[in-house]
Every structure is written in C-alpha cells, then in structure tokens.
Design a protein around this motif. Structure first.
Motif, mmCIF file in Angstrom:
data_model
loop_
_atom_site.group_PDB
_atom_site.id
_atom_site.type_symbol
_atom_site.label_atom_id
_atom_site.label_comp_id
_atom_site.label_asym_id
_atom_site.label_seq_id
_atom_site.Cartn_x
_atom_site.Cartn_y
_atom_site.Cartn_z
ATOM 1 N N TYR A 184 0.853 -1.183 0.000
ATOM 2 C CA TYR A 184 0.000 0.000 0.000
ATOM 3 C C TYR A 184 0.889 1.234 0.000
ATOM 4 N N THR A 185 0.648 2.169 -0.907
ATOM 5 C CA THR A 185 1.494 3.349 -1.024
ATOM 6 C C THR A 185 0.714 4.607 -0.674
ATOM 7 N N ALA A 186 1.439 5.571 -0.110
ATOM 8 C CA ALA A 186 0.867 6.873 0.231
ATOM 9 C C ALA A 186 2.000 7.884 0.245
ATOM 10 N N ARG A 187 1.675 9.130 0.546
ATOM 11 C CA ARG A 187 2.679 10.188 0.491
ATOM 12 C C ARG A 187 2.343 11.280 1.497
ATOM 13 N N PHE A 188 3.343 12.074 1.841
ATOM 14 C CA PHE A 188 3.122 13.312 2.573
ATOM 15 C C PHE A 188 3.286 14.462 1.571
ATOM 16 N N THR A 189 2.338 15.377 1.579
ATOM 17 C CA THR A 189 2.373 16.464 0.606
ATOM 18 C C THR A 189 2.896 17.771 1.186
ATOM 19 N N ARG A 190 3.073 17.835 2.509
ATOM 20 C CA ARG A 190 3.646 19.044 3.124
ATOM 21 C C ARG A 190 4.830 18.635 3.998
ATOM 22 N N PHE A 191 6.007 18.971 3.510
ATOM 23 C CA PHE A 191 7.221 18.763 4.295
ATOM 24 C C PHE A 191 8.254 19.784 3.861
ATOM 25 N N ASP A 192 9.233 20.012 4.722
ATOM 26 C CA ASP A 192 10.254 21.014 4.455
ATOM 27 C C ASP A 192 11.605 20.472 4.903
ATOM 28 N N ALA A 193 12.676 21.058 4.377
ATOM 29 C CA ALA A 193 14.009 20.582 4.722
ATOM 30 C C ALA A 193 15.033 21.662 4.428
ATOM 31 N N THR A 194 16.125 21.613 5.155
ATOM 32 C CA THR A 194 17.288 22.458 4.874
ATOM 33 C C THR A 194 18.527 21.577 4.841
ATOM 34 N N LEU A 195 19.473 21.964 4.011
ATOM 35 C CA LEU A 195 20.732 21.242 3.881
ATOM 36 C C LEU A 195 21.872 22.231 4.035
ATOM 37 N N ASP A 196 22.707 22.035 5.041
ATOM 38 C CA ASP A 196 23.917 22.826 5.215
ATOM 39 C C ASP A 196 25.033 22.062 4.519
ATOM 40 N N PHE A 197 25.411 22.529 3.334
ATOM 41 C CA PHE A 197 26.276 21.744 2.448
ATOM 42 C C PHE A 197 27.722 22.208 2.528
ATOM 43 N N ASN B 51 30.625 16.436 6.243
ATOM 44 C CA ASN B 51 30.375 17.437 7.276
ATOM 45 C C ASN B 51 29.058 18.181 7.059
ATOM 46 N N SER B 52 28.330 17.840 6.018
ATOM 47 C CA SER B 52 27.054 18.495 5.742
ATOM 48 C C SER B 52 26.014 18.065 6.781
ATOM 49 N N ALA B 53 24.928 18.837 6.867
ATOM 50 C CA ALA B 53 23.881 18.535 7.857
ATOM 51 C C ALA B 53 22.516 18.728 7.221
ATOM 52 N N LEU C 76 10.597 3.879 2.655
ATOM 53 C CA LEU C 76 10.553 5.286 2.288
ATOM 54 C C LEU C 76 11.227 5.494 0.940
ATOM 55 N N LEU C 77 10.629 6.350 0.120
ATOM 56 C CA LEU C 77 11.201 6.720 -1.171
ATOM 57 C C LEU C 77 11.148 8.244 -1.272
ATOM 58 N N ILE C 78 12.320 8.860 -1.386
ATOM 59 C CA ILE C 78 12.424 10.318 -1.292
ATOM 60 C C ILE C 78 13.148 10.863 -2.515
ATOM 61 N N GLU C 79 12.584 11.905 -3.113
ATOM 62 C CA GLU C 79 13.215 12.621 -4.220
ATOM 63 C C GLU C 79 13.222 14.108 -3.869
ATOM 64 N N VAL C 80 14.395 14.730 -3.906
ATOM 65 C CA VAL C 80 14.470 16.136 -3.491
ATOM 66 C C VAL C 80 15.475 16.916 -4.328
ATOM 67 N N GLU C 81 15.192 18.203 -4.441
ATOM 68 C CA GLU C 81 16.148 19.180 -4.934
ATOM 69 C C GLU C 81 16.245 20.294 -3.902
ATOM 70 N N PHE C 82 17.475 20.770 -3.681
ATOM 71 C CA PHE C 82 17.723 21.883 -2.774
ATOM 72 C C PHE C 82 18.346 23.026 -3.568
ATOM 73 N N TYR C 83 17.933 24.230 -3.253
ATOM 74 C CA TYR C 83 18.537 25.393 -3.923
ATOM 75 C C TYR C 83 19.017 26.402 -2.879
ATOM 76 N N GLN C 84 19.982 27.207 -3.289
ATOM 77 C CA GLN C 84 20.515 28.241 -2.413
ATOM 78 C C GLN C 84 19.837 29.565 -2.762
ATOM 79 N N PRO C 85 19.090 30.135 -1.825
ATOM 80 C CA PRO C 85 18.380 31.383 -2.129
ATOM 81 C C PRO C 85 19.346 32.500 -2.496
ATOM 82 N N GLU C 86 18.874 33.406 -3.322
ATOM 83 C CA GLU C 86 19.680 34.559 -3.703
ATOM 84 C C GLU C 86 19.877 35.470 -2.513
ATOM 85 N N GLY C 87 21.046 36.070 -2.431
ATOM 86 C CA GLY C 87 21.325 37.020 -1.373
ATOM 87 C C GLY C 87 21.675 36.384 -0.068
#
Length: 210
Positions: free
Chosen positions: A57-70, A77-79, A199-210
C-alpha cells in the motif's frame, strides 16, 4: 505536415537543451557552500507498507520542508534537517465523500495521532560517503513522541551552480530507507498491515539569492 514538422523540431530542441544541461552540470566540489532550502516543486516523500502480504500500500506526505547545510570540501560534514506535517498524508483511497481515509490516518490514535503529535522531524547526526555519488545519512527521527536513529541510503544525482531557468545553485538527491513503525509506538494491525515501512524520497535543494 507543417504542424508535424514543427512538433518534431520543438521536441528536438528540448532534447538538445536537456542534453546540454546534463553536460554542464557542476562537480559537487565546485558548488557554493552554505545553507540550501527545499525546492518544494521538485520534492516527494512516498512510503509503502505491506497489506496482508498481497500488495504494498502506497501513500505520500504532501507538506514537508528541509534544509541542507552543504560542505562541498567535505560532504560528510554536511547537515540535514527535515520536518513533516502528518496531517498532509495522502492516499488514493476511493469514495472520500463516504469515508475520509486520509483524515482517519492523520488523526486516529491508532495511526499518526496528529492532534497529539503534530510534527515528524529528522535531524542528521552523520554522513558516511560510500562512493563519489552515494552515501548513508544517519540521523534522529522523532515520531509520535519517540526519537530513534534511522539511516537513509542517499544518491547524489547532480548539481548546477546556476540551474537552467532559475539561475540558482541547486543540488539533487534520491534517498531510500526503512523504519519499523512499532518501534515508534504505531503498532496498529501489525502484522496484517506490515511493521516495516519503506521510504522513497526525491528532493532538490537550492541556495536562495542574497
């Protein structure tokens, strides 16, 4: 015929642009250091669990957030920090007007009990590189008031110092893992509904401008 040729031409241009973009990816060591935020338009968190051994049986979470200190000089040493809203659980259960199964999963004490535990969180405690593009992220998963260690297998898919269309520094990852839900206090209907949740996770992280 003219429309057909135009369509073929457009498709060829798109394929050429995609191939060029792939060839222009930035080596991870050359990416900017610092905090990256989740690109929510290119992220998914899906899970699956055995249903009487007949299917997964498959399902998903549609609201989640994350930060990556790269740290490009030493990725180990990333977090990573992740938060998930359990009320955003979404299934493909039919006839929602007759039975709102998503709401039942979110609110029932047997399941996510979101009224008492409104957030699921994960904070990395270590990263072990297994190859140039693979590794294991270990961290603390807090779920239903219980905190236990979890490991995720991570694949680094690629990076752009200036991603096409957005111009922002962007990193892409895929991840898989498994948790035994009863260890966090969710033991409803075990073993008919599986104890191990994949768990199956697909993500992209971007660095905000400024």
């Amino acid at each position: 015929m003219r429309k057909h040729l135009l369509a073929l031409g457009s498709a060829a241009l798109m394929l050429t642009a995609a191939a060029q973009a792939q060839s222009e990816m930035t080596p991870p060591a050359d990416m900017p250091a610092g905090e990256y935020v989740l690109d929510k338009s290119h992220a998914s968190l899906t899970w699956k669990v055995s249903h009487f051994g007949l299917s997964n049986y498959t399902a998903r979470f549609t609201r989640f957030d994350a930060t990556l200190d790269f740290d490009p000089a030493n990725p180990a040493n990333s977090a990573l920090k992740v938060t998930v809203d359990p009320t955003s659980v979404e299934t493909d259960y039919p006839n929602a007007d007759a039975k709102d199964f998503d709401k039942e999963l979110a609110e029932s004490e047997r399941w996510f009990n979101a009224g008492e535990f409104p957030e699921i969180s994960f904070a990395s405690t270590g990263i072990e590189m297994k190859g140039e593009t693979t590794g294991i992220v270990t961290g603390d998963l807090t779920f239903m008031g219980v905190t236990k260690p979890v490991s995720l297998d991570i694949s680094f898919n690629g990076a752009f110092e200036e991603r096409p269309f957005s111009g922002l520094a962007t990193l892409g990852f895929s991840a898989t893992g498994s948790v035994t839900r009863s260890e966090w206090g969710m033991s409803g209907l075990v073993p008919n509904i599986g104890d191990d949740v994949d768990l199956l996770i697909e993500v992209e992280f971007y660095q905000p401008e400024g």
